[in-house]
Write a protein that holds these residues in place. Structure first.
Motif, PDB file in Angstrom:
ATOM      1  N   ARG A  42       4.642  16.467  10.806  1.00 55.76           N
ATOM      2  CA  ARG A  42       5.258  16.495  12.131  1.00 55.76           C
ATOM      3  C   ARG A  42       5.009  15.204  12.898  1.00 55.76           C
ATOM      4  O   ARG A  42       5.769  14.849  13.792  1.00 55.76           O
ATOM      5  N   ASP A  43       3.933  14.499  12.526  1.00 59.12           N
ATOM      6  CA  ASP A  43       3.582  13.280  13.251  1.00 59.12           C
ATOM      7  C   ASP A  43       4.052  12.019  12.513  1.00 59.12           C
ATOM      8  O   ASP A  43       3.643  10.912  12.857  1.00 59.12           O
ATOM      9  N   VAL A  97       0.855  -1.189   0.000  1.00 60.43           N
ATOM     10  CA  VAL A  97       0.000   0.000   0.000  1.00 60.43           C
ATOM     11  C   VAL A  97       0.888   1.235   0.000  1.00 60.43           C
ATOM     12  O   VAL A  97       1.728   1.414   0.890  1.00 60.43           O
ATOM     13  N   PHE A  98       0.716   2.067  -1.005  1.00 60.53           N
ATOM     14  CA  PHE A  98       1.421   3.345  -1.057  1.00 60.53           C
ATOM     15  C   PHE A  98       0.500   4.415  -0.468  1.00 60.53           C
ATOM     16  O   PHE A  98      -0.613   4.604  -0.945  1.00 60.53           O
ATOM     17  N   TRP A  99       0.998   5.101   0.535  1.00 60.73           N
ATOM     18  CA  TRP A  99       0.180   6.115   1.211  1.00 60.73           C
ATOM     19  C   TRP A  99       0.810   7.499   1.024  1.00 60.73           C
ATOM     20  O   TRP A  99       1.929   7.739   1.481  1.00 60.73           O
ATOM     21  N   GLU A 100       0.097   8.358   0.353  1.00 63.04           N
ATOM     22  CA  GLU A 100       0.510   9.749   0.193  1.00 63.04           C
ATOM     23  C   GLU A 100       0.212  10.465   1.504  1.00 63.04           C
ATOM     24  O   GLU A 100      -0.848  11.063   1.664  1.00 63.04           O
ATOM     25  N   THR A 101       1.129  10.405   2.426  1.00 59.01           N
ATOM     26  CA  THR A 101       0.881  10.923   3.773  1.00 59.01           C
ATOM     27  C   THR A 101       0.597  12.414   3.777  1.00 59.01           C
ATOM     28  O   THR A 101      -0.132  12.911   4.641  1.00 59.01           O
ATOM     29  N   THR A 102       1.168  13.134   2.821  1.00 54.51           N
ATOM     30  CA  THR A 102       0.938  14.569   2.693  1.00 54.51           C
ATOM     31  C   THR A 102       1.205  15.003   1.269  1.00 54.51           C
ATOM     32  O   THR A 102       1.994  14.370   0.550  1.00 54.51           O
ATOM     33  N   SER A 103       0.573  16.077   0.853  1.00 58.49           N
ATOM     34  CA  SER A 103       0.875  16.655  -0.450  1.00 58.49           C
ATOM     35  C   SER A 103       1.919  17.757  -0.310  1.00 58.49           C
ATOM     36  O   SER A 103       2.392  18.306  -1.298  1.00 58.49           O
ATOM     37  N   GLY A 104       2.262  18.107   0.939  1.00 53.88           N
ATOM     38  CA  GLY A 104       3.271  19.132   1.178  1.00 53.88           C
ATOM     39  C   GLY A 104       4.650  18.657   0.753  1.00 53.88           C
ATOM     40  O   GLY A 104       4.983  17.481   0.858  1.00 53.88           O
ATOM     41  N   CYS A 105       5.475  19.602   0.267  1.00 55.74           N
ATOM     42  CA  CYS A 105       6.822  19.239  -0.185  1.00 55.74           C
ATOM     43  C   CYS A 105       7.696  20.482  -0.181  1.00 55.74           C
ATOM     44  O   CYS A 105       7.205  21.616  -0.160  1.00 55.74           O
TER      45      CYS A 105
END
Length: 390
Positions: free
Chosen positions: A98-99, A38-46
Motif C-alpha cells: 500500500r505504501d 539494486v533489486f529490492w523484493e519489496t514484498t513477497s505478497g502476490c
C-alpha cells in the motif's frame, strides 16, 4: 528467496572490454565494483501462483515478514547515502504494498533512479498514472509466452496474459518506458520468435530474456523446463541476431556466456566491438552479481543476486555501505582468479564469469564452473591437441 525479473544494461561497468581482446579486458581502478543496480523484493505478497514461484497462501504468510514502511525508508536512506544506483522495486508483486508509491517518491527525492518490476495484472489507467507520478523511469512486465495459453499455464491464473497486456498498454498510454521480460525454457522456447514480434507490436522499448537458474523456486521446475547447454547456445545466437536488427533494446540476463557469444560472432563478422556497434553490451560483462548488482530480500537480507541464496549482510543490522564494501561473499564474487573448473581456465572469464547462481545450484559452490556452457577454453583445447590431457 524470490527472484527478481528486471535488468538493465550497465554503461561504463568497470569490467568493460571495449577495444581489448577477449580475456584481457582493462580494469581501471576508478569505478571498480561501483554499485549500479539494486533489486529490492519489496514484498513477497502476490496475486498469481506462478510455476516458478509459490502458492498464494505461502506468499501471504511470508508477506508478514516484509520490512515496514519505516524500515524501508531507512533502507532507502542508507542506500542513497552510499551510492546512487538504479533501485528496482520488485517482488512478489510490488503493487501489493500500500505504501509502494510513497517509498518510490522517497527514493526519488534521495536522488535514486527507480524502476518497477511487475506482473502487470493490477494496472488499470488510474494505477498507470500513479506509477508515472511516483517517478518510476521504466516498468518491466514479465510475459512468459507469446500466447495466452502458455503464459496463463505458467502463471497459474486464467486471464493473466490479457491483464498483463492491458497493464502494459495502460502504462504505454501514460507515457512510461516499457520493457518485456521473459524466461526462456522448454515451455515457451518454440514461441521465442512470436514473443519478439509481440514486443515490437506492443511498442516495447526493450526485450530482456532470462535463462532459468535451478536455485530456490527454479529447482521445482528445472527438471522438465531447463534447456540443455546446446539449446542455450542456440538461443543466445538467436538473440544476438535479434540484437543486430536494432529494433529495440535487448539484453540477455542469467546468461553470461552471451558476452562470449557476442565477441565470437563479432569477430567472425569482422566487426570491432564498441558501443557504436553493440551498445552497452560492449562495455559490460556477464555475471555482475556482487560487483555491480545486488539483491535485497523483503526481510532485508542482502544477496549477490536474486538467484544466489548466499547472504552478504542485512540492511536492518548494518549500513548498506558496510555490506557492499566489506562482505567476504562480495569480495569473492569480484575476483575472477578464484573461479574454478573450466571457468577459471577460460580466456573469456573476465567478460563472462559464468552464472555463479547456476554453478551454486548444480554443485553448491558459487565459484564452480558454469554447468550450462558448452564452450571449451582455449587452454583445454590446446592441451588435448598436445595429448597433455585425455
Amino acid at each position: 528467496m524470490k527472484t527478481h525479473h528486471l535488468s538493465f544494461g550497465l554503461a561504463g561497468h568497470p569490467d568493460a572490454t571495449q577495444n581489448h581482446p577477449a580475456g584481457h579486458p582493462s580494469h581501471p581502478e576508478k569505478g571498480r565494483n561501483q554499485l549500479r543496480l539494486v533489486f529490492w523484493e519489496t514484498t513477497s505478497g502476490c496475486n498469481l501462483e506462478c510455476v516458478h514461484c509459490r502458492r498464494l497462501d505461502v506468499a501471504a504468510e511470508l508477506a508478514r515478514q516484509d520490512m515496514t514502511t519505516e524500515q524501508s525508508m531507512a533502507f532507502i536512506d542508507s542506500l542513497a547515502d552510499f551510492a546512487k544506483p538504479i533501485l528496482v522495486f520488485s517482488g512478489g508483486e510490488p503493487l501489493y504494498r500500500r505504501d509502494i508509491f510513497a517509498l518510490a517518491k522517497h527514493a526519488k527525492s534521495k536522488g535514486l533512479t527507480t524502476a518497477l518490476a511487475t506482473n502487470g495484472t493490477l494496472i488499470d489507467q488510474v494505477k498507470a498514472e500513479a506509477i508515472v507520478d511516483a517517478g518510476f523511469e521504466r516498468v518491466a512486465i514479465s510475459i512468459d509466452g507469446a500466447t495466452e495459453k502458455t503464459h496463463d499455464t505458467f502463471r497459474g491464473i486464467p486471464g493473466s496474459f490479457s491483464r498483463a497486456i492491458a497493464g502494459f498498454l495502460n502504462l504505454r498510454k501514460a507515457g512510461m518506458s516499457m520493457q518485456i521480460n521473459c524466461t526462456l525454457a522448454r515451455h515457451n522456447l518454440a514461441e521465442k520468435e512470436e514473443l519478439y514480434e509481440l514486443a515490437l507490436k506492443l511498442g516495447a522499448d526493450a526485450l530482456h530474456i532470462f535463462l532459468l537458474v535451478p536455485v530456490g523456486c527454479g529447482v521445482e521446475i528445472s527438471s522438465d523446463k531447463q534447456l540443455p547447454p546446446d539449446e542455450y547456445e542456440a538461443v543466445l545466437n538467436w538473440f544476438y541476431d535479434k540484437s543486430r536488427e536494432g529494433k529495440l533494446q535487448t539484453k540477455a540476463t542469467c546468461a553470461p556466456h552471451y558476452y562470449r557469444v557476442m565477441r565470437q560472432r563479432a569477430k567472425a563478422e569482422g566487426i570491432k566491438l564498441s558501443t557504436a556497434t553493440h551498445g552497452m553490451d560492449a562495455v559490460t560483462r556477464g555475471c555482475l552479481a556482487g560487483s555491480a548488482v545486488c539483491f535485497v530480500s523483503h526481510k532485508g537480507e542482502v544477496f549477490p543476486c536474486g538467484y544466489l541464496p548466499v547472504t552478504a549482510g542485512h540492511v536492518l543490522r548494518q549500513p548498506f555501505a558496510e555490506i557492499w564494501e566489506k562482505s567476504d561473499v562480495f569480495a569473492q564474487m569480484r575476483d575472477t582468479s578464484l573461479l574454478e573448473g573450466k571457468c577459471g581456465l577460460c580466456e573469456y572469464k573476465n567478460v563472462c564469469a559464468g552464472c555463479r547462481a547456476r554453478a551454486f545450484g548444480e554443485t553448491g559452490n558459487y565459484l564452480g564452473e558454469e554447468p550450462y556452457c558448452i564452450y571449451e577454453p582455449r587452454v583445454l583445447r590446446e592441451a588435448q591437441h598436445l595429448n597433455i590431457i585425455p
